[in-house]
Design a protein around this motif. Sequence first.
Motif, PDB file in Angstrom:
ATOM      1  N   ILE A  75      82.729  58.314  72.636  1.00 42.05           N
ATOM      2  CA  ILE A  75      82.105  58.420  73.846  1.00 42.05           C
ATOM      3  C   ILE A  75      82.712  59.571  74.963  1.00 42.05           C
ATOM      4  O   ILE A  75      83.980  59.521  74.827  1.00 42.05           O
ATOM      5  N   ASP A  76      82.121  60.469  75.046  1.00 43.64           N
ATOM      6  CA  ASP A  76      82.658  61.818  75.964  1.00 43.64           C
ATOM      7  C   ASP A  76      83.659  62.203  75.137  1.00 43.64           C
ATOM      8  O   ASP A  76      84.918  62.803  75.786  1.00 43.64           O
ATOM      9  N   GLY A  77      83.385  62.244  73.913  1.00 38.59           N
ATOM     10  CA  GLY A  77      84.468  63.214  73.203  1.00 38.59           C
ATOM     11  C   GLY A  77      85.767  62.441  72.643  1.00 38.59           C
ATOM     12  O   GLY A  77      86.620  62.913  71.973  1.00 38.59           O
ATOM     13  N   GLN A  78      85.865  60.824  72.866  1.00 38.89           N
ATOM     14  CA  GLN A  78      86.845  60.371  72.988  1.00 38.89           C
ATOM     15  C   GLN A  78      86.574  59.090  71.941  1.00 38.89           C
ATOM     16  O   GLN A  78      85.833  58.268  72.008  1.00 38.89           O
ATOM     17  N   PRO A  79      87.492  59.049  70.753  1.00 37.95           N
ATOM     18  CA  PRO A  79      87.218  57.956  69.985  1.00 37.95           C
ATOM     19  C   PRO A  79      87.373  56.747  70.610  1.00 37.95           C
ATOM     20  O   PRO A  79      88.234  56.358  71.213  1.00 37.95           O
ATOM     21  N   THR A  80      86.289  55.642  70.162  1.00 36.41           N
ATOM     22  CA  THR A  80      86.508  54.388  70.787  1.00 36.41           C
ATOM     23  C   THR A  80      87.467  53.458  69.855  1.00 36.41           C
ATOM     24  O   THR A  80      87.559  53.567  68.785  1.00 36.41           O
ATOM     25  N   ARG A  81      88.020  52.451  70.507  1.00 33.23           N
ATOM     26  CA  ARG A  81      88.769  51.543  69.904  1.00 33.23           C
ATOM     27  C   ARG A  81      88.356  49.960  70.468  1.00 33.23           C
ATOM     28  O   ARG A  81      88.374  49.783  71.714  1.00 33.23           O
ATOM     29  N   GLY A  82      88.246  49.192  69.654  1.00 29.56           N
ATOM     30  CA  GLY A  82      87.700  48.047  69.860  1.00 29.56           C
ATOM     31  C   GLY A  82      86.247  47.825  70.767  1.00 29.56           C
ATOM     32  O   GLY A  82      85.433  48.795  70.285  1.00 29.56           O
ATOM     33  N   THR A  83      86.224  47.092  71.997  1.00 27.01           N
ATOM     34  CA  THR A  83      85.155  47.257  72.689  1.00 27.01           C
ATOM     35  C   THR A  83      85.142  48.231  73.868  1.00 27.01           C
ATOM     36  O   THR A  83      86.058  48.102  74.634  1.00 27.01           O
ATOM     37  N   PRO A  84      84.255  49.238  73.886  1.00 29.86           N
ATOM     38  CA  PRO A  84      84.476  50.371  74.607  1.00 29.86           C
ATOM     39  C   PRO A  84      84.024  50.053  76.212  1.00 29.86           C
ATOM     40  O   PRO A  84      83.082  49.364  76.201  1.00 29.86           O
TER      41      PRO A  84
END
Length: 278
Positions: A75-84
């Motif tokens: 999201i917005d270029g940042q990899p998500t971890r867990g529940t974003p």
Amino acid sequence: MSTATGTTAPPKLSVRDLRLSYRSGRRRNLALRDVNLDVADGEFLALVGPSGCGKSTLLKIVSGLVAATAGTVAIDGQPTRGTPERVGLLFQNDALLPWRTVEDNIRFPLAIGGTPLHEQRERVKRLISAVGLDGFGAYYPRQLSGGMRKRVALARILAADPDVFLMDEPFGPLDAQTRARISADFLALWEQVGKTVVFVTHDVDEAILLADRVAVMTAGPGRVKEEFQVDIPRPRSIDDVRFSDPFRELRHRISQSLRAEFEPTDAGDGRGRLIAEL
């Protein structure tokens, strides 16, 4: 999307090489295979495909409810971890809290987020009016029709104010007339807030009427097969759009793409491309 400096902003939501497999007995089944998808900031994307192709599973992975076997979500270029953070999910089931009133159901994400009480009251009041429920703030879910409950659920996700709305056939359980009315109301609300939406539906008409782009998924294991731009001007009047030539042409093309997913496999089992990996 280009910025003033000439650089290109990342998509609001990006899915890359996403795979999901699971074990059933002695078999390992592949539910999603190499799904690649970008959704721009403020874009409304509809996902259509055969039952069981993984549309809902894809939303659950993006929301962090299910872990992918491989691939990335950013999201917005940042990899998500867990529940974003800043992602809201609306299911077919409205999931209202039965012991809370309409006002308190809508207020819930604001209270959890620490919004000051006076601001909570003002926002809840505005949202109740926005979804057409003036006068029903003190009602409990059991006192409401299915369509009214759906409006409460919609107001609650609007109260949370996520950057990305993930909507899994949110209007599916409703009767046709109520569904059309709520779809029109939601479209008007979305055109005001302009948030990014990924909207799962089995209804091609609904997909075209609401979305900027429609992505067709293959039969299981699901992947994005084809995408269609919806070049119909906004704001859209559902009654006007439905009978226009661009709408009819696009519905024909998307329906053709979907029908191909129900063709028999080479084995002739008549069930489409349902694949299981040993």
